[in-house]
Design a protein around this motif. Structure first.
Motif, PDB file in Angstrom:
ATOM      1  N   LEU A 269      -5.972 -11.458   7.897  1.00  0.00           N
ATOM      2  CA  LEU A 269      -4.980 -10.437   7.572  1.00  0.00           C
ATOM      3  C   LEU A 269      -3.746 -11.092   6.937  1.00  0.00           C
ATOM      4  N   GLU A 270      -3.333 -12.221   7.472  1.00  0.00           N
ATOM      5  CA  GLU A 270      -2.178 -12.922   6.906  1.00  0.00           C
ATOM      6  C   GLU A 270      -2.450 -13.326   5.463  1.00  0.00           C
ATOM      7  N   ASP A 271      -3.632 -13.855   5.216  1.00  0.00           N
ATOM      8  CA  ASP A 271      -3.978 -14.228   3.834  1.00  0.00           C
ATOM      9  C   ASP A 271      -3.975 -13.004   2.925  1.00  0.00           C
ATOM     10  N   ASP A 272      -4.473 -11.878   3.436  1.00  0.00           N
ATOM     11  CA  ASP A 272      -4.521 -10.671   2.615  1.00  0.00           C
ATOM     12  C   ASP A 272      -3.114 -10.172   2.309  1.00  0.00           C
ATOM     13  N   VAL A 273      -2.219 -10.203   3.299  1.00  0.00           N
ATOM     14  CA  VAL A 273      -0.837  -9.776   3.063  1.00  0.00           C
ATOM     15  C   VAL A 273      -0.179 -10.668   2.020  1.00  0.00           C
ATOM     16  N   ILE A 274      -0.412 -11.963   2.128  1.00  0.00           N
ATOM     17  CA  ILE A 274       0.184 -12.910   1.168  1.00  0.00           C
ATOM     18  C   ILE A 274      -0.328 -12.633  -0.237  1.00  0.00           C
ATOM     19  N   HIS A 275      -1.624 -12.350  -0.367  1.00  0.00           N
ATOM     20  CA  HIS A 275      -2.194 -12.136  -1.690  1.00  0.00           C
ATOM     21  C   HIS A 275      -1.904 -10.736  -2.239  1.00  0.00           C
ATOM     22  N   HIS A 276      -1.524  -9.819  -1.377  1.00  0.00           N
ATOM     23  CA  HIS A 276      -1.255  -8.439  -1.823  1.00  0.00           C
ATOM     24  C   HIS A 276       0.147  -8.007  -1.430  1.00  0.00           C
ATOM     25  N   VAL A 277       1.086  -8.953  -1.472  1.00  0.00           N
ATOM     26  CA  VAL A 277       2.452  -8.645  -1.067  1.00  0.00           C
ATOM     27  C   VAL A 277       3.083  -7.587  -1.963  1.00  0.00           C
ATOM     28  N   GLN A 278       2.620  -7.484  -3.200  1.00  0.00           N
ATOM     29  CA  GLN A 278       3.195  -6.494  -4.111  1.00  0.00           C
ATOM     30  C   GLN A 278       2.995  -5.066  -3.617  1.00  0.00           C
ATOM     31  N   ASP A 279       1.937  -4.859  -2.822  1.00  0.00           N
ATOM     32  CA  ASP A 279       1.722  -3.522  -2.260  1.00  0.00           C
ATOM     33  C   ASP A 279       2.903  -3.105  -1.391  1.00  0.00           C
ATOM     34  N   PHE A 280       3.530  -4.099  -0.748  1.00  0.00           N
ATOM     35  CA  PHE A 280       4.654  -3.795   0.134  1.00  0.00           C
ATOM     36  C   PHE A 280       5.959  -3.606  -0.635  1.00  0.00           C
ATOM     37  N   LEU A 281       5.966  -4.015  -1.913  1.00  0.00           N
ATOM     38  CA  LEU A 281       7.199  -3.969  -2.701  1.00  0.00           C
ATOM     39  C   LEU A 281       7.273  -2.766  -3.625  1.00  0.00           C
ATOM     40  N   PRO A 284       7.119   3.907  -5.068  1.00  0.00           N
ATOM     41  CA  PRO A 284       6.743   5.045  -5.916  1.00  0.00           C
ATOM     42  C   PRO A 284       7.758   6.181  -5.873  1.00  0.00           C
ATOM     43  N   ASP A 285       8.527   6.277  -4.768  1.00  0.00           N
ATOM     44  CA  ASP A 285       9.510   7.374  -4.679  1.00  0.00           C
ATOM     45  C   ASP A 285      10.599   7.228  -5.715  1.00  0.00           C
ATOM     46  N   GLU A 286      10.826   5.998  -6.169  1.00  0.00           N
ATOM     47  CA  GLU A 286      11.879   5.776  -7.160  1.00  0.00           C
ATOM     48  C   GLU A 286      11.359   5.890  -8.588  1.00  0.00           C
ATOM     49  N   MET A 287      10.039   6.119  -8.702  1.00  0.00           N
ATOM     50  CA  MET A 287       9.463   6.213 -10.044  1.00  0.00           C
ATOM     51  C   MET A 287       9.636   7.630 -10.579  1.00  0.00           C
ATOM     52  N   PRO A 288       9.994   7.760 -11.845  1.00  0.00           N
ATOM     53  CA  PRO A 288      10.169   9.099 -12.449  1.00  0.00           C
ATOM     54  C   PRO A 288       8.807   9.687 -12.836  1.00  0.00           C
ATOM     55  N   MET A 289       8.121  10.309 -11.876  1.00  0.00           N
ATOM     56  CA  MET A 289       6.807  10.912 -12.150  1.00  0.00           C
ATOM     57  C   MET A 289       6.610  12.105 -11.233  1.00  0.00           C
ATOM     58  N   ILE A 290       5.630  12.954 -11.596  1.00  0.00           N
ATOM     59  CA  ILE A 290       5.374  14.150 -10.798  1.00  0.00           C
ATOM     60  C   ILE A 290       4.752  13.752  -9.462  1.00  0.00           C
ATOM     61  N   PRO A 291       4.888  14.616  -8.413  1.00  0.00           N
ATOM     62  CA  PRO A 291       4.505  14.223  -7.048  1.00  0.00           C
ATOM     63  C   PRO A 291       3.083  13.743  -6.888  1.00  0.00           C
ATOM     64  N   PHE A 292       2.095  14.478  -7.498  1.00  0.00           N
ATOM     65  CA  PHE A 292       0.709  14.063  -7.227  1.00  0.00           C
ATOM     66  C   PHE A 292       0.393  12.719  -7.860  1.00  0.00           C
ATOM     67  N   MET A 293       1.126  12.364  -8.913  1.00  0.00           N
ATOM     68  CA  MET A 293       0.931  11.048  -9.519  1.00  0.00           C
ATOM     69  C   MET A 293       1.481   9.948  -8.610  1.00  0.00           C
ATOM     70  N   LYS A 294       2.540  10.284  -7.877  1.00  0.00           N
ATOM     71  CA  LYS A 294       3.103   9.285  -6.966  1.00  0.00           C
ATOM     72  C   LYS A 294       2.086   8.877  -5.903  1.00  0.00           C
ATOM     73  N   GLU A 295       1.260   9.847  -5.482  1.00  0.00           N
ATOM     74  CA  GLU A 295       0.242   9.534  -4.473  1.00  0.00           C
ATOM     75  C   GLU A 295      -0.743   8.493  -4.983  1.00  0.00           C
ATOM     76  N   LEU A 296      -1.055   8.583  -6.281  1.00  0.00           N
ATOM     77  CA  LEU A 296      -1.993   7.615  -6.868  1.00  0.00           C
ATOM     78  C   LEU A 296      -1.402   6.216  -6.903  1.00  0.00           C
ATOM     79  N   TYR A 297      -0.066   6.124  -7.035  1.00  0.00           N
ATOM     80  CA  TYR A 297       0.581   4.814  -7.138  1.00  0.00           C
ATOM     81  C   TYR A 297       1.115   4.320  -5.799  1.00  0.00           C
ATOM     82  N   THR A 298       0.939   5.123  -4.778  1.00  0.00           N
ATOM     83  CA  THR A 298       1.386   4.709  -3.444  1.00  0.00           C
ATOM     84  C   THR A 298       0.319   3.836  -2.797  1.00  0.00           C
ATOM     85  N   PRO A 299       0.622   2.589  -2.487  1.00  0.00           N
ATOM     86  CA  PRO A 299      -0.381   1.696  -1.884  1.00  0.00           C
ATOM     87  C   PRO A 299      -0.812   2.204  -0.502  1.00  0.00           C
TER      88      PRO A 299
END
Length: 808
Positions: A269-281, A284-299
């Protein structure tokens, strides 16, 4: 000639004075059914022996209480047994198709899930803060600045080289530059270059080619710098992430250091978090897009979750699980799927446990018939018991019904005892036809259908009645009501010295009695309430019986109940339809003549007679031959028939009746039509017991009383059936008044004397019977047949010889 039975032989009363209670409410409840010692010992043995294959099969008639007995016994046993360990499924970060099964101490799985959920929330909170902090930003900028300076140096070098080669260079991007020749300080166009000729053009081309090589090397250096920059930034990202999460994960790791699997899982799990840290960063709420699109970009962080597969409360007892619907997936678990954009998807969180998982460490109780009716369920149960592990696989995947990729969860080891509950026929069929069954189900608990009616058991039965009444919130019973229930229980098993162990029948009787007692505003169930139940049951189910009786009354079914007739007798048969049993009379007739010793069973000839009935008829030939024709041919031909029979007839309970009819025909002695007969006979003329004796007697009694209540009627039964007599009150009253009698006989001789009023006769030393006896008349008639047959064949032989002489 045998005398009629006494009333005390026709019904065994239960004396209510045996009971000292006013109502059954005063009685101590029974914790387990009595009279089932062998079955209870078998259950105890199967539950306690710690060896493979000693699973239990509890067998007995449906409604005998075997299910509740097994469940209650096992539930009591498990109270002192600690619950088994918890099980979870977690994501396999190396191969998500193969989720990992993790075992934890009982009651600890929920805590593990909470710890993991808390860890993920902390990571989601801390990592963005860390990467937005000055320490990371400073290092990040320093790395970028370092590589920007190196790139600037490379491009400055290229600019210098360009001037040396009289070339103008323009950097369009980090990895791309454009350049052109310069003549006299002026950048020439392609057309101007093409217009140049001779040596000057060659010189320009030479400089361009040399510079092109220099540019290529320079850009290669830029690419290498970019790679190194990305690697250094990624290493920085990993280092910062590791520094941020390692302490958090170490805190969880320290709690579960006893589990190598959890430790290995947290490492992955630690290795996975390190390799996928961008998911935590991602934000999507700050992205200018319609709501259902935000769900697609929400990790999704579900891969870090925990599937609480099997959990227990801490210090809880082990489980006793009854699976009412033992289909394949309910036994071994299943993998659910979710439809997303027209595609079925699944993951470790959709793995669901089966009954075997829930009963792990305890006991699983299954209905054998339901199990066998479900495709593949029985085979999967056997596989799990043999391998001692549960492997969750869908049938569609096993048999390639669908091509959807599914999961292969790590199998879970099991330690479970299985109890199958079913009827005896299922046990015997499985034992005979399935070689695995005897290996896996080595213990059988056979529940008794009846219990000896002793004084001790009578009191225990009263306690059982009180226990059922209390458990079902019914009115208590008076001593007279209890006595009546016990008497009816003996009638239920057709044995005056026993009573029924069928708890469902008893429970139903008490529930219906409770209804009538409450309807009549009784404070306790009384004897009259029990009688009301029994009578209303008859009234609800006796339509066919009444229609048959009406046809007898009208003469449509021809039954003679008075006078005497040669070769004709009333036989008694037993009919069971929809749980309602009753007796009916049938006319049997016999005709005899000269023949070759055969008895023609007309029922068999027309394929209405079953094999057991035919066997009974064949025995008659043996009896006649051995009794009357040991030293000479049996020159007899007899035909037997159930008059007005239009359906299948089976059973040998009419064989003695048929023999009486044949003897009557041979002796030319009329048989009393007011007496009906039941009982089978063997080759020695002994009368054997039959079933349904109470219903047969009562059926003939009802027919007779409808004809003439003041007449005299009787029934002949086997003496061995006396202990089975529990006749209804109306019959007893008629016997007491002298309008009805029951005779019990041991042999054919005793029965024929009652039917004809003539002595049967005993054989003397010379093998002869008194001429005035029934047997003497039969013997004389058979000798007459034999002489007539001899004369007939002799005369026929003489006529044949005369014809031969004439021909010559």
């Amino acid at each position: 000639m045998p005398s009629a039975l006494e009333i005390s032989q026709l019904y065994k009363k239960c004396d209510s004075s045996l009971f000292s209670f006013k109502t059954t409410k005063e009685l101590e409840p029974l914790e387990e059914p009595f009279g089932q010692k062998n079955a209870l010992d078998a259950i105890d043995f199967a539950a306690n022996i710690e060896q493979d294959g000693y699973n239990l099969f509890a067998m007995g008639t449906s409604g005998s209480g075997k299910h509740s007995t097994v469940m209650n016994f096992l539930q009591k046993k498990t109270r002192s047994q600690k619950a088994p360990n918890d099980w979870c499924y977690v994501n396999n970060f190396k191969d998500p198709r193969k989720p990992i099964a993790i075992e934890l101490p009982s009651g600890h799985a929920i805590g593990f899930k909470d710890n993991m959920d808390e860890l993920v929330e902390l990571l989601k909170e801390i990592l963005p803060t860390v990467f937005e902090g000055s320490a990371y930003r400073n290092e990040y900028e320093a790395i970028n600045q370092k590589y920007m300076e190196k790139e600037t140096q490379i491009f400055q070098y290229l600019q210098d080289e360009a001037k040396k080669h009289d070339i103008a260079m323009n950097a369009t991007s980090k990895n791309r530059v454009s350049f052109a020749p310069v003549i006299n300080g002026k950048v020439i166009t392609a057309s101007e270059f093409n217009a140049i000729e001779g040596k000057e053009k060659e010189e320009i081309e030479k400089k361009v080619n040399e510079f092109e090589k220099i540019v290529k090397d320079g850009l290669h250096g830029v690419n290498e710098l970019n790679k190194a920059q990305r690697k250094e930034l990624k290493d920085l990202e990993k280092r910062i992430t590791k520094e941020s999460v390692e302490s958090l994960i170490d805190e969880v790791r320290s709690k579960y250091k006893y589990s190598d699997k959890i430790t290995a899982y947290l490492d992955d799990l630690e290795d996975d978090v390190i390799h996928h840290v961008q998911d935590f960063l991602v934000k999507p709420d700050e992205m200018p897009m319609i709501p259902f699109m935000k769900e697609l970009y929400t990790p999704s962080f579900s891969r870090y979750g925990v599937n609480l597969f099997i959990t227990h409360e801490e210090n809880a007892p082990s489980a006793v699980i009854y699976e009412d619907n033992p289909i394949h997936q309910n036994l071994i678990g299943k993998i659910e799927h979710l439809s997303q954009v027209g595609t079925l998807v699944t993951d470790f969180s959709m793995i669901k446990p089966g009954a075997l998982h829930k009963a792990n460490g305890g006991y699983l109780v299954l209905d054998a018939r339901k199990l066998l009716m479900q495709p593949f369920a029985y085979e999967e149960l056997k596989r799990a018991l043999r391998s001692k592990e549960i492997r969750i696989e869908s049938l569609a995947q096993q048999y390639s019904f669908i091509s959807t990729t599914s999961l292969e969860p790590e199998p879970i080891p099991i330690d479970v005892k299985v109890a199958l509950i079913g009827e005896r026929i299922l046990y015997y069929l499985l034992y005979h036809y399935d070689p695995d069954f005897g290996e896996l189900f080595k213990v059988v608990a056979d529940f008794e259908d009846s219990i000896v009616r002793s004084k001790e058991n009578t009191h225990l039965y009263a306690q059982m009645i009180g226990t059922i009444a209390t458990n079902h919130d019914l009115l208590p019973l008076t001593p007279d009501a209890v006595a009546r229930v016990i008497e009816e229980s003996s009638r239920e098993v057709s044995h005056s010295l026993k009573f029924s162990a069928h708890l469902r029948t008893l429970s139903d009787l008490l529930k219906e009695a409770d209804y009538w007692a409450k309807k009549n505003s009784h404070s306790a169930v009384e004897k009259d309430d029990i009688n009301k139940v029994l009578q209303t049951r008859i009234d609800r189910a006796n339509r066919i019986q009444m229609r048959l009786y009406e046809q007898i009354d009208e003469g449509t079914i021809m039954i003679d109940l008075s006078g005497s007739v040669v070769g004709q007798i009333n036989a008694l048969s037993f009919i069971s339809m929809g749980g309602y049993n009753f007796g009916i009379a049938s006319k049997i007739t016999a005709r005899t003549r000269i023949g070759k010793g055969e008895i023609i069973d007309i029922e068999r000839k027309v394929e209405l007679g079953g094999p057991i009935h035919s066997k009974g008829v064949m025995i008659l030939s043996s009896y006649l031959g051995s009794t009357y024709a040991q030293n000479k041919p049996l020159s007899l031909s007899s035909s037997l028939v159930f008059e007005q029979s239009y359906n299948k007839i089976d059973g040998d309970s009419a064989s003695s009746t048929e023999l009486y009819a044949i003897l009557s025909s041979l002796a030319n002695l009329p048989i009393k039509q007011n007496i009906a007969v039941t009982g089978s006979v063997n080759q020695f003329g002994e009368i054997q017991p039959i079933g349904g004796v109470n219903e047969k007697i009562e059926g003939f009694f009802d027919i007779c009383m409808r004809r003439d209540k003041n007449g005299f009627y009787g029934v002949i039964i086997p003496e061995t059936n006396i202990k089975h007599l529990m006749l209804k009150t109306e019959v007893l009253e008629a016997v007491e008044k002298g309008n009805f009698a029951i005779y019990a006989v041991k042999t054919i001789n005793e029965g024929i004397e009652i039917l004809t009023g003539v002595e049967a006769g005993e054989v003397d030393e010379k093998g002869n019977y008194p001429s005035s006896s029934v047997n003497g008349m039969v013997m004389a008639r058979l000798e007459e047949f034999s002489e007539n047959a001899r004369d007939f064949y002799h005369k026929k032989s003489d006529n044949s010889d005369e014809e031969n002489k004439t021909d010559k």
